[in-house]
Design a protein around this motif. Structure first.
Motif, short mmCIF file in Angstrom:
data_model
loop_
_atom_site.label_atom_id
_atom_site.label_comp_id
_atom_site.label_asym_id
_atom_site.label_seq_id
_atom_site.Cartn_x
_atom_site.Cartn_y
_atom_site.Cartn_z
N UNK A 30 2.31 7.74 8.03
CA UNK A 30 0.99 7.38 8.54
C UNK A 30 0.75 5.87 8.65
N UNK A 31 1.41 5.01 7.82
CA UNK A 31 1.14 3.57 7.97
C UNK A 31 1.48 3.03 9.35
N UNK A 32 2.45 3.60 10.00
CA UNK A 32 2.83 3.07 11.31
C UNK A 32 2.62 4.07 12.46
N UNK A 33 2.06 5.31 12.12
CA UNK A 33 1.81 6.30 13.18
C UNK A 33 0.38 6.82 13.03
N UNK A 34 -0.46 6.39 13.95
CA UNK A 34 -1.89 6.68 13.84
C UNK A 34 -2.17 8.18 13.84
N UNK A 35 -1.55 8.91 14.77
CA UNK A 35 -1.83 10.34 14.87
C UNK A 35 -1.44 11.08 13.59
N UNK A 36 -0.32 10.70 12.99
CA UNK A 36 0.10 11.34 11.75
C UNK A 36 -0.89 11.06 10.63
#
Length: 227
Positions: free
Chosen positions: A131-137
């Motif tokens: 989640x730190x680098x993938x907004x949707x996740x």
């Protein structure tokens, strides 16, 4: 319904037989009473044996009719009691089956819930790692975490409530799940009555007649000359 017909069939058959006998008994009673009346009105009143004979016949016929009426009344009570017992037994069987079905459903929920919560947490943890680098996740992880927490809290109340329902259904303290509820009866409303318009007392005293021409109202087109 077929089982109910089997239960009440003996009562119905006996009732038909008693009804036939009652018709005959009523006719015999009417005839005997009429004969007694005729003897008292027209026969020799000093002939006690004849009077006793018609009196005995009338009394016997009346007793026979009363006995049949009593039997019919008792038979009706027995039939009603048989129907009540049948309905109670059918209700008991239906409630037992519904309670057993509901118990299995609740057990299935109890068995599935821990696995669902555990898998939801595993999914949320896996999504949180990226989640730190993938907004949707990150959005999905937050949604799963919030949903899991809400499901866990709600399940604590719902499962406890559901677990108590089978016994309540079996004992008749709660309706069988899925049964239609009572249909509310809507009373028809009475049509509104328009208020009567009282004429002006001054006009009425002067002899004027008030005419209501509101229903004749119409628009009138007026042609205006253009400059």
């Amino acid at each position: 319904m077929h089982q109910l017909e089997i239960v009440i069939a003996p009562f119905a058959k006996r009732g038909e037989q008693l009804a036939i006998k009652r018709v005959a008994a009523q006719a015999a009673a009417d005839k005997a009473i009429k004969a007694r009346q005729h003897a008292l009105l027209s026969a020799d009143l000093d002939d006690q044996r004849a009077l006793d004979r018609v009196q005995s016949a009338a009394a016997t016929a009346s007793l026979d009719l009363a006995a049949i009426d009593d039997a019919i009344a008792v038979l009706a009570q027995q039939k009603a009691e048989a129907e009540r017992q049948f309905a109670a037994e059918r209700d008991r069987i239906e409630r037992a089956a519904a309670a057993e079905k509901l118990t299995n459903q609740v057990d299935a929920i109890k068995a599935a819930l821990p696995g669902y919560l555990e898998h939801s947490r595993v999914l949320a943890d896996a999504l949180s790692e990226i989640s730190p680098w993938h907004f949707e996740s990150d959005q999905i992880a937050n949604f799963v975490q919030n949903t899991t927490a809400q499901v866990e809290v709600a399940a604590n109340f719902a499962v406890a409530e559901l677990a108590a329902m089978p016994e309540a259904v079996r004992e008749g303290r709660q309706a069988i799940p899925g049964e239609p509820g009572p249909v509310p009866v809507i009373e028809p409303s009475e049509p509104a009555i328009a208020a009567q318009i009282e004429p002006d007392p001054v006009l009425r005293a002067a002899g004027f007649t008030v005419i209501d021409r509101s229903a004749e109202a119409r628009s009138i087109e007026i042609e205006v000359p253009r400059a």
